[in-house]
Motif scaffolding. Structure first.
Motif, PDB file in Angstrom:
ATOM      1  N   ALA A 114       0.843  -1.194   0.000  1.00  0.00           N
ATOM      2  CA  ALA A 114       0.000   0.000   0.000  1.00  0.00           C
ATOM      3  C   ALA A 114       0.880   1.246   0.000  1.00  0.00           C
ATOM      4  O   ALA A 114       2.046   1.203   0.406  1.00  0.00           O
ATOM      5  CB  ALA A 114      -0.927   0.016   1.216  1.00  0.00           C
ATOM      6  N   VAL A 115       0.312   2.344  -0.461  1.00  0.00           N
ATOM      7  CA  VAL A 115       0.990   3.640  -0.473  1.00  0.00           C
ATOM      8  C   VAL A 115       0.223   4.567   0.459  1.00  0.00           C
ATOM      9  O   VAL A 115      -0.941   4.318   0.784  1.00  0.00           O
ATOM     10  CB  VAL A 115       1.041   4.206  -1.913  1.00  0.00           C
ATOM     11  N   LEU A 116       0.870   5.631   0.909  1.00  0.00           N
ATOM     12  CA  LEU A 116       0.195   6.534   1.830  1.00  0.00           C
ATOM     13  C   LEU A 116      -1.125   7.040   1.261  1.00  0.00           C
ATOM     14  O   LEU A 116      -1.212   7.387   0.075  1.00  0.00           O
ATOM     15  CB  LEU A 116       1.088   7.711   2.209  1.00  0.00           C
ATOM     16  N   GLN A 117      -2.148   7.055   2.092  1.00  0.00           N
ATOM     17  CA  GLN A 117      -3.465   7.503   1.657  1.00  0.00           C
ATOM     18  C   GLN A 117      -3.405   8.950   1.180  1.00  0.00           C
ATOM     19  O   GLN A 117      -4.176   9.361   0.315  1.00  0.00           O
ATOM     20  CB  GLN A 117      -4.476   7.367   2.793  1.00  0.00           C
ATOM     21  N   GLY A 118      -2.484   9.734   1.722  1.00  0.00           N
ATOM     22  CA  GLY A 118      -2.367  11.143   1.345  1.00  0.00           C
ATOM     23  C   GLY A 118      -1.561  11.382   0.088  1.00  0.00           C
ATOM     24  O   GLY A 118      -1.047  12.493  -0.107  1.00  0.00           O
ATOM     25  N   THR A 119      -1.447  10.390  -0.790  1.00  0.00           N
ATOM     26  CA  THR A 119      -0.669  10.563  -2.017  1.00  0.00           C
ATOM     27  C   THR A 119      -1.152  11.763  -2.833  1.00  0.00           C
ATOM     28  O   THR A 119      -0.348  12.456  -3.463  1.00  0.00           O
ATOM     29  CB  THR A 119      -0.739   9.287  -2.876  1.00  0.00           C
ATOM     30  N   ALA A 120      -2.454  12.035  -2.792  1.00  0.00           N
ATOM     31  CA  ALA A 120      -2.989  13.148  -3.582  1.00  0.00           C
ATOM     32  C   ALA A 120      -2.361  14.485  -3.189  1.00  0.00           C
ATOM     33  O   ALA A 120      -2.290  15.400  -4.013  1.00  0.00           O
ATOM     34  CB  ALA A 120      -4.505  13.219  -3.423  1.00  0.00           C
ATOM     35  N   SER A 121      -1.894  14.598  -1.943  1.00  0.00           N
ATOM     36  CA  SER A 121      -1.299  15.865  -1.499  1.00  0.00           C
ATOM     37  C   SER A 121       0.157  16.001  -1.909  1.00  0.00           C
ATOM     38  O   SER A 121       0.728  17.093  -1.821  1.00  0.00           O
ATOM     39  CB  SER A 121      -1.409  15.992   0.024  1.00  0.00           C
ATOM     40  N   VAL A 122       0.772  14.903  -2.367  1.00  0.00           N
ATOM     41  CA  VAL A 122       2.189  14.952  -2.744  1.00  0.00           C
ATOM     42  C   VAL A 122       2.421  14.498  -4.178  1.00  0.00           C
ATOM     43  O   VAL A 122       3.556  14.212  -4.567  1.00  0.00           O
ATOM     44  CB  VAL A 122       3.052  14.108  -1.775  1.00  0.00           C
TER      45      VAL A 122
ATOM     46  N   PHE B 200      -7.455   6.837  -3.372  1.00  0.00           N
ATOM     47  CA  PHE B 200      -6.527   6.293  -2.386  1.00  0.00           C
ATOM     48  C   PHE B 200      -7.281   6.121  -1.065  1.00  0.00           C
ATOM     49  O   PHE B 200      -7.670   7.105  -0.440  1.00  0.00           O
ATOM     50  CB  PHE B 200      -5.332   7.220  -2.213  1.00  0.00           C
ATOM     51  N   ILE B 201      -7.503   4.869  -0.665  1.00  0.00           N
ATOM     52  CA  ILE B 201      -8.249   4.610   0.554  1.00  0.00           C
ATOM     53  C   ILE B 201      -7.280   4.329   1.701  1.00  0.00           C
ATOM     54  O   ILE B 201      -6.057   4.270   1.512  1.00  0.00           O
ATOM     55  CB  ILE B 201      -9.239   3.443   0.374  1.00  0.00           C
ATOM     56  N   GLY B 202      -7.828   4.144   2.900  1.00  0.00           N
ATOM     57  CA  GLY B 202      -6.992   3.919   4.071  1.00  0.00           C
ATOM     58  C   GLY B 202      -6.083   2.717   3.915  1.00  0.00           C
ATOM     59  O   GLY B 202      -6.498   1.657   3.428  1.00  0.00           O
ATOM     60  N   GLU B 203      -4.832   2.881   4.351  1.00  0.00           N
ATOM     61  CA  GLU B 203      -3.840   1.823   4.184  1.00  0.00           C
ATOM     62  C   GLU B 203      -4.243   0.555   4.941  1.00  0.00           C
ATOM     63  O   GLU B 203      -4.225  -0.546   4.392  1.00  0.00           O
ATOM     64  CB  GLU B 203      -2.471   2.308   4.675  1.00  0.00           C
TER      65      GLU B 203
END
Length: 568
Positions: free
Chosen positions: A198-206, A217-220
């Motif tokens: 899984a990748v960090l759920q906050g990928t959209a911010s980075v 992107f849902i919770g890890e």
């Protein structure tokens, strides 16, 4: 009833066969599964500087570490001890890479991982840098790329990754299903090991918003736990989570069983099903060997500086894990002689790249223009880049330039006594190939934008934007978030910024789309993507400004951003 000699012979043979069969199925003792993990390689094919505090000596150590030659030597040595060793990763194998990899669409790094025998890796946020289509191409191979000038240039028949990327929590918005595999099972010494990524759920911010369009992107922990019954149904006995999210600790990277891990990964681990005894992490670029709720949580720094050696003792009959031993090993090239095949591969890539990397750009004013910020958050290199992107877009009306610290990956160095810098050094600073976007913000929006530097997600600290010459302000950390700009201090060309006035600003497309948790950029109007690449802007600025970076080369008092000093 009498039994003939021939029948007795047949019965004897049958009895021996049954006895032999019983021997092969009888319970055997625990076996040790040896895993090696890497994270955040970021295309560092060659060694780089690594500084750490050693638990063994208590002293700070600095050396040149990593690089695929050292990695190959270590893996070869460990595979002699255990031919069944499983090599796995926790994301960001590519992206934000030095020019030696990025100028070839990171294909050399994918091929390097193939040569090193990587089997599985979670995706990281940087795997999405060039968009969904390019990530799928890098996995499957081929030349249909959004970067036609880079793809399939060093390998005409690029065959893709022979390892599998895992992305349990990255869903196709249209189908609601993982757009890449969520998990895989590896059989090691007869034990089925279920590995989920899984990748960090906050990928959209980075990540650049357009690069992840159509993905959710849902919770890890939610996604990883969801995969557990599926893996069990396929016979998995031991479970490993690869999560591209991390934490931080003051404990040395080679100290086992640290208990002070902090950061986003901690809450994720606490939500995982108890079946996950081993969690391999990334993203925060720190080495650690920690315990969270009795589970082993590891990370191997970044750039191949460390590899995590993990020994899992398991009962193959029951799948019961009795012990997990972990060590972080520094990849010192002097201690791990390279695999000749890997050395030959690296030599070929370097020779193919030599002329382009050595192309001189101009002279700097100091041997190194540093990206390290002073107390106020301003850095010499940040100033230089902000000035460069502004200079490149003045013809489009730009007045103020911005740069995010996360996009500055290295110090800007020189290559000779005359302080000449070259393309390779500049590309290492700005490896993403972002384009420059010009847009309008009102003075009120500028204030909101700058206040967003301290209105961050709970897991991250302040992120100070680098600004071009002409924009100045003072901030006070004792004031509440949202009100940290000192009233009257925000000025442009010496005049107070007016809330109702419009200012033309420039930023890279990542920031312009609201990346790095700066949503005010996305609200800008009259947007124009100039298609000028940030690296080209920096290269051109250096060529036209001999001595660039010299005035603020050291951590001198702030000239653009100031901070109220606490009363003594």
């Amino acid at each position: 009833m009498t039994v003939s000699p021939r029948a007795r012979a047949r019965l004897s043979i049958l009895a021996l066969a049954l006895a032999a069969a019983g021997c092969t199925t009888a319970p055997r003792g625990p076996v040790t599964l040896n895993l090696v993990a890497i994270n955040d390689f970021h295309g560092n094919l060659e060694p780089s500087k690594y500084t750490y505090t050693s638990a063994a000596t208590g002293k700070s150590e600095t050396l040149s570490a990593g690089g695929i030659e050292a990695l190959s030597g270590a893996l070869a040595a460990w595979r002699k001890e255990d031919k069944d060793l499983l090599f796995i990763g926790a994301g960001d194998l590519i992206g934000a890479s030095p020019a030696l990899s990025s100028m070839w669409a990171d294909e050399p790094s994918i091929e390097a991982m193939n040569l090193l025998g990587l089997r599985l890796s979670s995706v990281g946020n940087h795997e999405f840098d060039q968009g969904r289509k390019e990530l799928l191409r890098q996995q499957a191979g081929g030349c249909d790329s959004p970067r036609p000038g880079k793809a399939c240039r060093i390998m005409p028949n690029y065959g893709g990754a022979r390892f599998t990327y895992l992305a349990a929590n990255v869903l196709d918005s249209a189908t609601g299903k993982p757009f890449m595999p969520a998990w895989r099972i590896e059989t090691v010494k007869g034990v089925k090991v279920g590995v989920v990524g899984a990748v960090l759920q906050g990928t959209a911010s980075v990540a650049v918003a357009s690069a992840i369009a159509g993905l959710d992107f849902i919770g890890e922990a939610e996604a990883i736990n969801r995969a557990l019954p599926q893996m069990r149904a396929e016979g998995a006995q031991v479970f490993v989570a690869l999560i591209h999210e991390g934490g931080h600790t003051a404990t040395p990277p080679d100290q086992p069983a640290c208990n002070d891990l902090k950061g986003g990964i901690v809450d994720i681990v606490k939500q995982l099903d108890p079946a996950f005894r081993l969690v391999i992490t990334g993203h925060s670029h720190q080495g650690y060997l920690c315990k969270v709720d009795g589970r082993v949580v590891t990370q191997a720094d970044a750039a191949g500086h460390l590899l995590s050696r993990i020994a899992v003792k398991v009962d193959p009959a029951s799948g019961l894990v009795s012990d997990i031993d972990v060590r972080n090993v520094v990849m010192n090239p002097e201690l791990f002689p390279a695999d000749p095949k890997v050395s030959a591969f690296l030599a070929n890539v370097k020779e193919r790249s030599r002329a382009a990397l050595a192309r001189p750009l101009g002279k700097l004013g100091t041997p190194t223009v540093a990206r390290k910020a002073n107390e106020a958050g301003e850095s010499p290199l940040g100033n230089l880049i902000a000035d460069a992107v502004l200079a490149a877009t003045r013809a489009q009306g730009a007045q103020i330039g911005f740069m995010n610290n996360g996009g500055i990956r290295k110090d800007l160095e020189t290559s000779d006594a005359a302080l000449t810098t070259n393309f390779g050094h500049a590309q290492a600073v700005l490896p993403f190939g972002n384009t420059l976007v010009v847009l309008d913000l009102t003075g009120a929006q500028l204030r909101r934008l700058l206040e967003q530097q301290w209105q961050r997600p709970s897991a991250s600290g302040a992120t100070i934007l680098q600004v071009s010459q002409g924009l100045t302000y003072t901030w006070d950390e004792t004031r509440p978030a949202g009100q940290r700009l000192v009233p009257g201090s925000l000025k442009f060309m010496g005049a107070p910024v007016e809330d109702s006035k419009t200012y033309r600003v420039v930023a890279n497309n990542f920031l312009a789309e609201g990346g790095d948790n700066f949503p005010e950029f996305a609200r800008g109007t009259n947007r124009v993507d100039t298609h000028i690449v940030d690296l080209d802007a920096l290269s051109d600025y250096i060529a036209k400004h001999p001595g660039a970076g010299g005035a603020n080369a050291g951590l001198a008092p702030s000239t653009r951003i100031d901070k109220v000093r606490a009363q003594q």
